[in-house]
Design an enzyme around this catalytic site. Structure first.
Site, PDB file in Angstrom:
ATOM      1  N   SER A  47      -2.107   5.597   2.041  1.00 37.91           N
ATOM      2  CA  SER A  47      -1.386   5.138   0.912  1.00 37.91           C
ATOM      3  C   SER A  47      -0.197   5.926   0.494  1.00 37.91           C
ATOM      4  O   SER A  47       0.810   5.890   1.151  1.00 37.91           O
ATOM      5  CB  SER A  47      -2.319   5.078  -0.433  1.00 37.91           C
ATOM      6  OG  SER A  47      -1.918   4.556  -1.293  1.00 37.91           O
ATOM      7  N   ASP A 142      -4.290  -6.403   1.305  1.00 37.56           N
ATOM      8  CA  ASP A 142      -3.522  -5.027   0.827  1.00 37.56           C
ATOM      9  C   ASP A 142      -2.219  -5.302   0.305  1.00 37.56           C
ATOM     10  O   ASP A 142      -1.361  -6.156   1.087  1.00 37.56           O
ATOM     11  CB  ASP A 142      -3.590  -4.096   1.837  1.00 37.56           C
ATOM     12  CG  ASP A 142      -3.065  -2.740   1.100  1.00 37.56           C
ATOM     13  OD1 ASP A 142      -2.663  -2.486   0.236  1.00 37.56           O
ATOM     14  OD2 ASP A 142      -3.214  -1.544   1.950  1.00 37.56           O
ATOM     15  N   HIS A 172      -7.052  -2.418   0.731  1.00 33.95           N
ATOM     16  CA  HIS A 172      -6.532  -0.864   0.467  1.00 33.95           C
ATOM     17  C   HIS A 172      -7.801  -0.100   0.285  1.00 33.95           C
ATOM     18  O   HIS A 172      -8.516  -0.255  -0.579  1.00 33.95           O
ATOM     19  CB  HIS A 172      -5.757  -1.099  -0.844  1.00 33.95           C
ATOM     20  CG  HIS A 172      -4.805   0.086  -0.589  1.00 33.95           C
ATOM     21  ND1 HIS A 172      -3.627   0.453  -0.047  1.00 33.95           N
ATOM     22  CD2 HIS A 172      -4.981   1.633  -1.643  1.00 33.95           C
ATOM     23  CE1 HIS A 172      -3.214   1.832  -0.267  1.00 33.95           C
ATOM     24  NE2 HIS A 172      -4.162   2.349  -1.265  1.00 33.95           N
TER      25      HIS A 172
END
Length: 206
Positions: A47, A142, A172
Site C-alpha cells: 500500500s 482493490d 486490499h
C-alpha cells in the site's frame, strides 16, 4: 529492516520517502557491522509502503545508489491523482475506499500540485529504465489495482524484469492476512521472489 519513517500529517511529503531512502543508504553503508551483505539489498512494502518502495528504488538509481537487487510492491499507490478505472469500480465496499484514498493523500501532501511529483506518484516518473527487478502483487477488488498494474507495465516497457501477479477475489490488505483467502499464497510468492533475487547475487564461498 522495518523503517520507522515520519508520518503525516505531522510530517508531510517528502519526509517519508527521504527517511526511507536515508535508511536504505545507511543499511548499505553499515551492513558489515551486523554481518549483512551490502550487495544483496531489496526494498519492499504494501500500500503506502509499496509507494515508498517504488520511490526509494527511483531515488537510489538517481542519487548514485545503493544498488538494489529487487523491489517487492504489494498493491502499491503509484498515482495520487487517483484516476485509474479501479478507483471507481471498487470505490466502496472492499475495505479501502476511494474517499479514504483521497483523505490520506490530502493529509500527506502539502498541496494538490505535489500529486504530480514522481516522489509522491512514481507512475509519473518520466523514465523507469535501470530500476531493479520487481514483483507487483495486486488484488482484484482493490481501488489501487489498476495503478499498480500500470506501474508494472511501464517497468516492462522500460526493460525492467517485472512480474505482475493479480489475486482474483481478494481485497486490499489481504497480503497481511496469511490465513485469509489467498493471503498465504501471496506471502509465499513474495518470499520466493526475494529468495531468488538474493540467491542470484550470492557470492560463492571459496
Amino acid at each position: 529492516m522495518s523503517v520507522d519513517y515520519r508520518l503525516a500529517p505531522e510530517h508531510k511529503f517528502p519526509a517519508a520517502p527521504e527517511d526511507c531512502y536515508a535508511v536504505t543508504r545507511w543499511l548499505a553503508e553499515h551492513a558489515a557491522t551486523w554481518n549483512g551483505d551490502p550487495s544483496r539489498i531489496a526494498v519492499g512494502g504494501d500500500s503506502a509502503g509499496g509507494n515508498l518502495t517504488a520511490v526509494v528504488a527511483q531515488m537510489a538509481r538517481d542519487r548514485g545508489g545503493p544498488s538494489l537487487v529487487f523491489q517487492l510492491m504489494v498493491y502499491p499507490v503509484t498515482d495520487l491523482n487517483s484516476t485509474a478505472p479501479s478507483i471507481q469500480e471498487n470505490a466502496e465496499g472492499y475495505f479501502l475506499t476511494r474517499d479514504g484514498i483521497v483523505w490520506f493523500a490530502n493529509h500527506y501532501l502539502n498541496s494538490a500540485d505535489e500529486k504530480n511529483n514522481p516522489l509522491a506518484s512514481p507512475l509519473l516518473a518520466p523514465d523507469l529504465r535501470g530500476l531493479s527487478p520487481a514483483l507487483i502483487i495486486t488484488a482484484e477488488y482493490d481501488p489501487l489495482r489498476d495503478e499498480g498494474e500500470m506501474y508494472g507495465q511501464r517497468l516492462k516497457e522500460a526493460g525492467v524484469p517485472v512480474t505482475i501477479s493479480r489475486y482474483d477475489g481478494m481485497i486490499h490488505g489481504f497480503f497481511g492476512m496469511p490465513f485469509f483467502g489467498k493471503g498465504g499464497q501471496a506471502l509465499l510468492e513474495g518470499a520466493a521472489a526475494l529468495r531468488g533475487a538474493f540467491a542470484s547475487k550470492a557470492t560463492p564461498i571459496s
